[in-house]
Design a protein around this motif. Structure first.
Motif, PDB file in Angstrom:
ATOM      1  N   ASN A 117       0.829  -1.222   0.000  1.00 24.53           N
ATOM      2  CA  ASN A 117       0.000   0.000   0.000  1.00 24.53           C
ATOM      3  C   ASN A 117       0.848   1.249   0.000  1.00 24.53           C
ATOM      4  O   ASN A 117       0.479   2.265  -0.601  1.00 24.53           O
ATOM      5  N   ASP A 118       1.983   1.216   0.748  1.00 26.14           N
ATOM      6  CA  ASP A 118       2.858   2.395   0.783  1.00 26.14           C
ATOM      7  C   ASP A 118       3.399   2.689  -0.617  1.00 26.14           C
ATOM      8  O   ASP A 118       3.533   3.842  -1.032  1.00 26.14           O
TER       9      ASP A 118
ATOM     10  N   HIS B 215       1.909   1.844  -3.509  1.00 24.23           N
ATOM     11  CA  HIS B 215       0.790   2.375  -4.281  1.00 24.23           C
ATOM     12  C   HIS B 215       0.581   3.845  -3.998  1.00 24.23           C
ATOM     13  O   HIS B 215       0.345   4.655  -4.912  1.00 24.23           O
ATOM     14  N   GLN B 216       0.667   4.220  -2.712  1.00 25.00           N
ATOM     15  CA  GLN B 216       0.432   5.620  -2.328  1.00 25.00           C
ATOM     16  C   GLN B 216       1.512   6.524  -2.877  1.00 25.00           C
ATOM     17  O   GLN B 216       1.232   7.612  -3.370  1.00 25.00           O
TER      18      GLN B 216
ATOM     19  N   LEU C 195       1.032   6.887  -6.584  1.00 28.35           N
ATOM     20  CA  LEU C 195      -0.182   7.651  -6.896  1.00 28.35           C
ATOM     21  C   LEU C 195      -0.022   9.127  -6.608  1.00 28.35           C
ATOM     22  O   LEU C 195      -0.402   9.980  -7.428  1.00 28.35           O
ATOM     23  N   LEU C 196       0.549   9.465  -5.471  1.00 33.35           N
ATOM     24  CA  LEU C 196       0.633  10.872  -5.052  1.00 33.35           C
ATOM     25  C   LEU C 196       1.980  11.501  -5.363  1.00 33.35           C
ATOM     26  O   LEU C 196       2.116  12.717  -5.352  1.00 33.35           O
TER      27      LEU C 196
ATOM     28  N   ASN D  19       4.519  11.319  -3.419  1.00 34.19           N
ATOM     29  CA  ASN D  19       5.086  11.754  -2.147  1.00 34.19           C
ATOM     30  C   ASN D  19       5.877  10.640  -1.494  1.00 34.19           C
ATOM     31  O   ASN D  19       5.622   9.451  -1.725  1.00 34.19           O
TER      32      ASN D  19
ATOM     33  N   VAL E 160       6.637   8.271   1.427  1.00 36.80           N
ATOM     34  CA  VAL E 160       5.811   7.670   2.481  1.00 36.80           C
ATOM     35  C   VAL E 160       6.733   6.941   3.457  1.00 36.80           C
ATOM     36  O   VAL E 160       7.599   6.164   3.044  1.00 36.80           O
TER      37      VAL E 160
END
Length: 614
Positions: free
Chosen positions: A120-121, A123-124, A127-128, A130, A132
């Protein structure tokens, strides 16, 4: 009694306790702040270090990801991250923008390369765009794990996300370092606490030692010992207090000596006062009573102190304390008993402060028994003299009026009336003479003409005169006999012959008046160690016991009507008592009703031989 103070109650313990509490609070605040800041700094440094490493790796991988040859890219990336290592690095992964794993530093995870990741980290971050970060605990080792997922941005200005670098590191070493530093801090704190205890003990002793000495000095002062002095250790507040206590001790000692001197003076005054003094508090409870007051009231100090003055003076039924204070007149109290008459006069004074507050009462008692007796005797004397003079004067006036009315013409009645008038006149002359004699004795103007006389002959001379009297023709209404019971030893005593004959005449006259027909009058003369005792006894009706103490009072008669009819003035025995007392002797009477009366006269006697006068 000094109360023992335990260590936990002492100021030493309190000072040490306060110091420790302050130190612990300070250490807690400083330690918390320090450890928190240290933890933040170490973790931040660790993370910055890893970010720099990841940044360097990103710059190296960026050109590779731009190249379209994926197979070669994976191999090259795998070679780069295999060599990537550092403090606590567990695994480094490179994932492209399609979420496919391009490479990993973990040799056990090489089979996953080329597969799509479900992190998930990742993916985040893709996606963003940023970075993480996350931190968690490893379920197996229970170590803290820090994870950094940083996007790889294209360097051509398009800001395209080419992929991400996922770094997993073991940050537990940083926290272990923090724990070690914390332990060091705690140990240092314990050493600081120990040093603080020792230092505070010295400080507290420096403070409490003067206080302890001052306490001991004040206890000695309370016990009345003012000889000690407190040592002055410094010129601070405690030093000033020590000097103040020393000065106070000196002043209190001087004040105590002054107070004690005044108290002794007051006690001496109260003890030697001829008046009774009672002092109370504001509630009327007795706090001071002198010996004279206790003697007057026939009460002990234990019975008086702490008791209401109203109860001690026996006026609690008639007076309240307020009513007593409002009474401005002197009060008279009767404390007479069956044996002793006691009359007291009380004067009350308030003890008031300058503010008007009443703090007590002072009662001064005067013994007015003698004054009252003298006053009563004066009144009775005036009454008796008036009565004794009025009786013959009234009788004389009656006979003189009868003579003026013509009785003088009767040759039988006139001589009788004149005879009675003459007898009453003689009676008044005798009374006035007796009164003058008593007056001279009372004033001390009666002087004795003393000479050494043979008492045997003096007493016998008086008896012979009375024997001739009772044998004369005008004394035959009753038959008497006089019996002598004299010692054979000739007794010489220094007396006034005329005065002693007058005394013996008075007593013999009474014996003859009150002896029954055929009675015997016994006259005795004996010698004791230091006195000569003369006695005259009759066999008359006797004197009632209640009157024995009054027979020597002026104008006193046991049977007044009978005595007056016999021509007595009521002053004979009073004169006899005064004369005997002038001779430094004693006179007393013993009597039994129905059996007779005996008068005794005791005169001082110093035995000597007649040769002493040669």
């Amino acid at each position: 009694m000094k109360k023992k103070i335990t260590f936990f109650q002492s100021i030493d313990f309190k000072i040490i306790f306060v110091f420790i509490i302050l130190l612990l609070v300070a250490l807690e605040l400083i330690g918390t702040y320090f450890v928190r800041q240290l933890e933040t700094q170490l973790v931040t440094n660790f993370q910055e270090e890893k970010r720099l490493q990841v940044g360097f790796l990103e710059n190296t991988i960026q050109p590779i990801l731009i190249d379209d040859e994926t197979t070669e890219d994976s191999e090259e990336i795998g070679n780069l991250i295999k060599d990537f290592s550092g403090n606590g690095v567990l695994e480094v992964q490179v994932i492209d923008d399609q979420h496919y794993l391009l490479g990993t530093s973990d040799s056990t995870q090489q089979n996953s390369v080329g597969s799509k990741t479900n992190d998930n980290d990742v993916h985040q971050a893709l996606l963003l765009g940023n970075t993480v970060t996350s931190q968690y605990k490893d379920q197996t080792t229970n170590d803290r794990i820090w994870k950094l997922v940083s996007p790889i941005i294209s360097g051509d200005g398009s800001n395209e996300i080419l992929g991400v670098v996922a770094l997993t590191t073991n940050i537990e070493s940083v926290y272990q370092q923090i724990s070690e530093i914390t332990v060091i801090f705690l140990n240092s704190s314990l050493i600081a606490v120990a040093l603080t205890v020792i230092l505070s003990l010295f400080i507290s002793r420096a403070i409490t030692k003067p206080i302890t000495e001052m306490t001991q000095q004040t206890i000695q002062m309370a016990d009345g010992d003012y000889s000690g002095q407190v040592k002055v250790y410094s010129k601070d507040e405690l030093g000033i207090l020590s000097m103040a206590i020393n000065d106070l001790s000196t002043k209190v000692e001087e004040a105590q000596e002054t107070t004690e001197s005044e108290r002794r003076r007051l006690n001496s005054v109260l003890t030697h006062m001829t008046d009774g003094v009672i002092a109370t508090d504001r509630r009327g409870i007795i706090v001071i009573i002198n010996d004279k007051a206790m003697e007057m009231l026939n009460i002990s100090q234990e019975m008086a102190l702490g008791v209401s003055i109203l109860k001690v003076l026996k006026i609690d039924q008639e007076y309240t304390l307020r009513k007593l204070l409002e009474n401005e007149d002197e009060m008279q109290f009767d404390f007479s008993t069956d044996e002793v008459p006691v009359t007291l006069r009380g004067e009350f004074t308030l003890i008031q402060r300058e503010t008007g507050f009443i703090s007590g009462i002072v009662c001064v008692l005067h013994d007015v028994t003698k004054q009252e007796k003298i006053e009563n005797e004066r009144k009775e004397f005036v009454s008796n003299v008036s009565h004794e003079l009025r009786t013959p004067l009234t009788s004389m006036r009656s006979y003189l009026e009868a003579l003026l009315d013509g009785a003088w013409k009767d040759p039988e009645i006139a001589p009788q009336f004149l005879q009675v008038t003459q007898e009453e006149t003689d009676r008044m002359i005798r009374m006035i003479k007796d009164l003058l004699d008593l007056s001279r004795m009372d004033s001390g103007r009666a002087v004795l003409d003393l000479e050494y006389l043979n008492v045997n002959e003096l007493f016998d001379h008086v008896i012979k005169r009375f024997e001739m009297m009772i044998q004369s023709s005008d004394k035959q209404s009753k038959a008497f006999s006089i019996k002598r019971e004299f010692t054979e030893r000739q007794l010489w005593v220094e007396v006034d012959a005329d005065k002693m004959i007058q005394v013996l005449d008075n007593i013999m006259n009474n014996a003859i008046k009150y002896s029954p027909d055929g009675g015997t009058i016994k006259c005795g003369l004996v010698e004791t160690n230091d006195s000569v005792v003369l006695s005259i006894s009759d066999e008359g009706l006797g004197i009632p016991k209640r009157d024995l103490t009054n027979v020597f009072d002026r104008f006193f008669r046991v049977d007044k009507a009978r005595a007056r009819s016999m021509g007595g003035t009521g002053l004979g025995l009073a004169i006899s008592k005064e004369v005997v007392q002038q001779h430094k002797g004693k006179i007393w009477v013993e009597s039994t009703e129905g059996k007779g009366t005996t008068f005794y006269i005791s005169l001082p006697y110093l035995p000597y031989e007649e040769d002493d006068w040669e």
